[in-house]
Design an enzyme around this catalytic site. Sequence first.
Site, PDB file in Angstrom:
ATOM      1  N   GLU A   1       7.586  13.408  18.691  1.00  0.00           N
ATOM      2  CA  GLU A   1       8.275  13.488  17.403  1.00  0.00           C
ATOM      3  C   GLU A   1       7.671  14.631  16.584  1.00  0.00           C
ATOM      4  OE1 GLU A   1       7.450  10.243  14.677  1.00  0.00           O
ATOM      5  OE2 GLU A   1       9.525  10.217  13.979  1.00  0.00           O
TER       6      GLU A   1
ATOM      7  N   GLU B   1       1.375   5.271  16.545  1.00  0.00           N
ATOM      8  CA  GLU B   1      -0.068   5.099  16.732  1.00  0.00           C
ATOM      9  C   GLU B   1      -0.661   4.183  15.671  1.00  0.00           C
ATOM     10  OE1 GLU B   1      -2.010   5.574  19.309  1.00  0.00           O
ATOM     11  OE2 GLU B   1      -0.094   6.167  20.167  1.00  0.00           O
TER      12      GLU B   1
ATOM     13  N   LYS C   1       0.882  -1.178   0.000  1.00  0.00           N
ATOM     14  CA  LYS C   1       0.000   0.000   0.000  1.00  0.00           C
ATOM     15  C   LYS C   1       0.907   1.211   0.000  1.00  0.00           C
ATOM     16  CE  LYS C   1      -1.826   2.811   2.481  1.00  0.00           C
ATOM     17  NZ  LYS C   1      -1.552   4.266   2.374  1.00  0.00           N
TER      18      LYS C   1
ATOM     19  N   GLU D   1       8.702  -0.718  11.753  1.00  0.00           N
ATOM     20  CA  GLU D   1       9.674   0.384  11.699  1.00  0.00           C
ATOM     21  C   GLU D   1       8.913   1.657  12.029  1.00  0.00           C
ATOM     22  OE1 GLU D   1      12.835   0.306  11.238  1.00  0.00           O
ATOM     23  OE2 GLU D   1      13.305  -1.542  10.185  1.00  0.00           O
TER      24      GLU D   1
ATOM     25  N   SER E   1       4.021   5.645  11.781  1.00  0.00           N
ATOM     26  CA  SER E   1       4.002   6.198  13.137  1.00  0.00           C
ATOM     27  C   SER E   1       3.644   5.122  14.176  1.00  0.00           C
ATOM     28  CB  SER E   1       2.981   7.332  13.208  1.00  0.00           C
ATOM     29  OG  SER E   1       1.705   6.804  12.947  1.00  0.00           O
TER      30      SER E   1
ATOM     31  N   CYS F   1      12.875   9.337   9.948  1.00  0.00           N
ATOM     32  CA  CYS F   1      12.592   8.715  11.244  1.00  0.00           C
ATOM     33  C   CYS F   1      13.795   8.785  12.171  1.00  0.00           C
ATOM     34  CB  CYS F   1      12.158   7.278  11.035  1.00  0.00           C
ATOM     35  SG  CYS F   1      13.299   6.355  10.002  1.00  0.00           S
TER      36      CYS F   1
HETATM   37  P1  NAD Z   1       1.457   7.106   9.371  1.00  0.00           P
HETATM   38  O1  NAD Z   1       1.525   6.065  10.410  1.00  0.00           O
HETATM   39  O2  NAD Z   1       0.411   8.138   9.469  1.00  0.00           O
HETATM   40  O3  NAD Z   1       1.234   6.410   7.938  1.00  0.00           O
HETATM   41  C1  NAD Z   1       2.108   5.435   7.473  1.00  0.00           C
HETATM   42  C2  NAD Z   1       1.373   4.579   6.460  1.00  0.00           C
HETATM   43  O4  NAD Z   1       0.336   3.877   7.134  1.00  0.00           O
HETATM   44  C3  NAD Z   1       0.694   5.366   5.349  1.00  0.00           C
HETATM   45  O5  NAD Z   1       0.837   4.669   4.129  1.00  0.00           O
HETATM   46  C4  NAD Z   1      -0.768   5.378   5.776  1.00  0.00           C
HETATM   47  O6  NAD Z   1      -1.663   5.473   4.701  1.00  0.00           O
HETATM   48  C5  NAD Z   1      -0.888   4.040   6.448  1.00  0.00           C
HETATM   49  N1  NAD Z   1      -1.973   3.956   7.425  1.00  0.00           N
HETATM   50  C6  NAD Z   1      -2.567   4.956   8.124  1.00  0.00           C
HETATM   51  N2  NAD Z   1      -3.531   4.456   8.935  1.00  0.00           N
HETATM   52  C7  NAD Z   1      -3.541   3.114   8.746  1.00  0.00           C
HETATM   53  C8  NAD Z   1      -4.291   2.051   9.313  1.00  0.00           C
HETATM   54  N3  NAD Z   1      -5.227   2.273  10.229  1.00  0.00           N
HETATM   55  N4  NAD Z   1      -4.022   0.789   8.916  1.00  0.00           N
HETATM   56  C9  NAD Z   1      -3.049   0.550   8.004  1.00  0.00           C
HETATM   57  N5  NAD Z   1      -2.310   1.526   7.419  1.00  0.00           N
HETATM   58  C10 NAD Z   1      -2.552   2.790   7.786  1.00  0.00           C
HETATM   59  O7  NAD Z   1       2.899   7.738   9.267  1.00  0.00           O
HETATM   60  P2  NAD Z   1       3.376   8.940   8.322  1.00  0.00           P
HETATM   61  O8  NAD Z   1       2.949  10.212   8.950  1.00  0.00           O
HETATM   62  O9  NAD Z   1       3.009   8.674   6.912  1.00  0.00           O
HETATM   63  O10 NAD Z   1       4.960   8.771   8.411  1.00  0.00           O
HETATM   64  C11 NAD Z   1       5.690   9.358   9.406  1.00  0.00           C
HETATM   65  C12 NAD Z   1       6.018   8.365  10.504  1.00  0.00           C
HETATM   66  O11 NAD Z   1       6.720   7.259   9.967  1.00  0.00           O
HETATM   67  C13 NAD Z   1       6.931   8.966  11.534  1.00  0.00           C
HETATM   68  O12 NAD Z   1       6.553   8.559  12.818  1.00  0.00           O
HETATM   69  C14 NAD Z   1       8.296   8.373  11.162  1.00  0.00           C
HETATM   70  O13 NAD Z   1       9.226   8.367  12.203  1.00  0.00           O
HETATM   71  C15 NAD Z   1       7.906   7.016  10.710  1.00  0.00           C
HETATM   72  N6  NAD Z   1       8.945   6.408   9.848  1.00  0.00           N
HETATM   73  C16 NAD Z   1       9.696   5.376  10.344  1.00  0.00           C
HETATM   74  C17 NAD Z   1      10.725   4.825   9.576  1.00  0.00           C
HETATM   75  C18 NAD Z   1      11.581   3.706  10.113  1.00  0.00           C
HETATM   76  O14 NAD Z   1      12.265   3.052   9.324  1.00  0.00           O
HETATM   77  N7  NAD Z   1      11.607   3.447  11.413  1.00  0.00           N
HETATM   78  C19 NAD Z   1      10.968   5.316   8.302  1.00  0.00           C
HETATM   79  C20 NAD Z   1      10.190   6.366   7.832  1.00  0.00           C
HETATM   80  C21 NAD Z   1       9.168   6.903   8.618  1.00  0.00           C
END
Ligand code: NAD
Length: 480
Positions: free
Chosen positions: A384, A235, A179, A254, A233, A288
């Site tokens: 964050e 959450e 996705k 991650e 994230s 991240c």
């Molecule tokens: P997010 O959690 O809002 O979204 C991440 C992905 O999850 C998106 O594709 C979103 O559409 C999907 N998503 C949202 N709700 C969902 C649900 N209920 N079920 C399944 N999928 C769902 O995060 P974001 O704002 O897009 O990205 C930023 C976050 O990602 C930050 O916290 C950052 O630190 C983290 N991040 C971590 C790494 C790592 O390798 N540790 C790398 C990049 C980003």
Amino acid sequence: MATGLQSHWHNFIDGAWCDAADGRTIAVTDPATGETIAHVPRGGKADIDRAVAAARRAFNDRLMVSMTPAKRGELMFEIARVLGTMADEVAVAEMRDNGKTLAAGYKEVELTQRYLTYYGGLADKLEGRQIPLGDGIIDYTVHMPYGVSAQIVPWNGPLPVGARSIACALITGNTVVLKSPEDSPLSLFILARAMEKAGVPKGAVNIVCGYGLEAGAPLVAHPDIDHIVFTGSVETGKSVLRAAAERVIPAVMELGGKSAAVVYADADLDRTAKNVARGIFHHAGQICSAASRLLVHHSVHDALVSRIKAEAETRTVGPGVEGATMGPVISEKQLSRIEALCAAGVSEGATLVTGGKRLERDGFFLPPTIFAGVSPAMRIANEEFFGPVLVVIPFATPEEAVAIANGTDYGLAAGVFTRDLHLAHWTADRLVAGQVYVNDWWVGGVETPFGGAKRSGYGREKGQEALLGYVQTKNIGIRL
Ligand code: NAD
């Protein structure tokens, strides 16, 4: 505004390009202008169902498993080669839907090629064990793929993050439904095109764009997936894990970070300032593992903060198309969230050294921002930002530095800056983080395992360790 990119994009399901089942689309915004630059499918449950069915068929037909490991490796090399021919388009896509500079867009292509060739090279090197059980028995282990790997990617680095998980899944014999992120979906569609041209079997990789609740949630709750890789994230990660727990399937998580750079009094302050500035302002802090907390010995606090401020002021903030060195954050929603957290910092009594307010122009720009005089209990020291905001916390002793560094819910990355090797090791040993960088932020590469401790997640991506997250051990015992 003309971008040179196509305006209407399609999902890639079962080797074919298609609109969302109900025809709905998402308007993709250029964060540097606020303008709509493209429309992509707003995938939903029906699209996810089709994609999972295609991946299941591809897995059950053993399309990847029956390919020799060496051939799987060659396939990764070919995807990397084809992607290279599309580098100009990818770089523009990354600049326009993600707010990267053009140079950073090209770097994303190089990094993605490195992931593909690195894992391509490992495809025929994942070996099992032979376990001696005495006369008349042969016993050995094999690495069994899980099956259909459901992957969810965030917007900040979709191409390399997506490609590394796809590569790990394919070379170990799994198939994939990914996705893609709704805010920056274009580069993964270009990767899908490269995979199609390179000859990835039909259905082995499916890419569906859609919102988290409409496409991501049905994917992770789908009864026919076997494995989850989630990057995003904390959450959202928790809700993904609830879905995984319901079906008892494994997940690589991650998640976010609030990573601390610990700077001792003997550090080379000029070099450290450059390093920390790069660690927090690169891609406007939307990484991240950004160096988002600076823990500095009080005796060099002012000297280091003034150097980092000077570094911040060398950044030109604006659209990548104008040649700026720091771009926007991804969306109005994200910018408002960051500004609100900055306001909380001011009301909690932190000192705003620079930045903190959006630029008065179109697009979603926050200049490099530094808060000094931050205490570990403040919200800005714990939450964050995922933006270009550094919080500076002074400390007096190494023990205090370690306690503050380990004092958040996160445990993704950390750094130590000192000329004293003993102190560097003493500190690195005590930091609870998946990776620790000494005297340079982001020491490492595709070869080094990457992942989180505590609420930053578990499982590892990158390096050889990552492969172990995509297979389960099967023991085969034969009585002769
Ligand atoms: P997010 O959690 O809002 O979204 C991440 C992905 O999850 C998106 O594709 C979103 O559409 C999907 N998503 C949202 N709700 C969902 C649900 N209920 N079920 C399944 N999928 C769902 O995060 P974001 O704002 O897009 O990205 C930023 C976050 O990602 C930050 O916290 C950052 O630190 C983290 N991040 C971590 C790494 C790592 O390798 N540790 C790398 C990049 C980003």
